[in-house]
Design a protein around this motif. Structure first.
Motif: not given
Length: 222
Positions: A1, A5-6, A9, A12, A181, A186, A188-190, A192-193
């Motif tokens: 990432m 993206t970090w 995260v 969020s 998102a 994003e 995938m990131t949200l 997944s979180l």
């Protein structure tokens, strides 16, 4: 990432946890508590010698278990307004989840009550207990220990099922992830979180379930 993206995260996590604390967890606890009350009443109705009452309880369980939870949710939130009953999203979700839990948990409680030997009823009767007192003091405490594992599984499943409330605009964990998102793309990131947070909640509940089962096992005669 990458760094952006970090950063997403990091920024969020707070809103997602807020969605879990203010939406997912209250929705789960309230729905489960109401669902257990419904389940106990339905289980007793199923065991009733009154045929009409037993048949109604059987029909309720059949309908709940034979239809998807999402359809039940949509019927309450989107269909009831057509007959003049308009409910806000959160109460609609509470009603739908409670009715669903009631249908599934009723069979668990009924089976737990039936697992208590008939001799327990007869023994309670010999010391002057009536049916209601026998149920309260003798049968239900024993049935509770038997029903803890399956009811705990129902509770954990309900945590995940509350994500369906996002479809009727209840601001819970998944809805928060969708809101964050949408402008960033994003997904995938949200998502997944959000999945990690659901998993952690279920992990904690599974641990509590194990401790509770071990505690109740201490009171089982060997």
């Amino acid at each position: 990432m990458n760094d952006s993206t970090w950063e997403l995260v990091r920024t969020s996590i707070g809103p997602l946890l807020e969605g879990a604390i203010r939406g997912t967890i209250p929705l789960t606890i309230i729905s489960f508590a109401l669902g257990l009350v419904i389940a106990l009443l339905v289980a007793l109705a199923r065991l009733s010698p009154i045929r009409a009452l037993s048949w109604l309880a059987r029909a309720y369980v059949s309908v709940i278990r034979g239809t998807p939870l999402l359809v039940q949710l949509f019927l309450i939130f989107y269909a009831l307004p057509s007959v003049g009953i308009v409910l806000d999203p959160f109460p609609s979700a509470i009603i739908a989840f409670s009715l669903n839990v009631g249908g599934y948990a009723a069979e668990t409680i009924r089976a737990a009550i039936l697992s208590v030997p008939r001799a327990q009823w007869e023994a309670a009767s010999t010391i002057g207990f009536g049916p209601t007192l026998t149920l309260q003091r003798v049968i239900l405490p024993q049935a509770l220990r038997v029903s803890v594992p399956p009811l705990s599984n129902t509770f954990i499943s309900l945590v995940k099922d509350t994500s369906l409330a996002s479809t009727i605009m209840v601001t819970e964990l998944l809805r928060k992830a969708q809101e964050i998102a949408a402008p960033t793309y994003e997904f995938m990131t949200l998502y997944s979180l959000a999945a990690v947070i659901y998993w952690l909640i279920c992990l904690v509940l599974s641990s509590v379930q194990g401790r509770l089962e071990r505690r109740l096992d201490r009171y089982v005669a060997t």
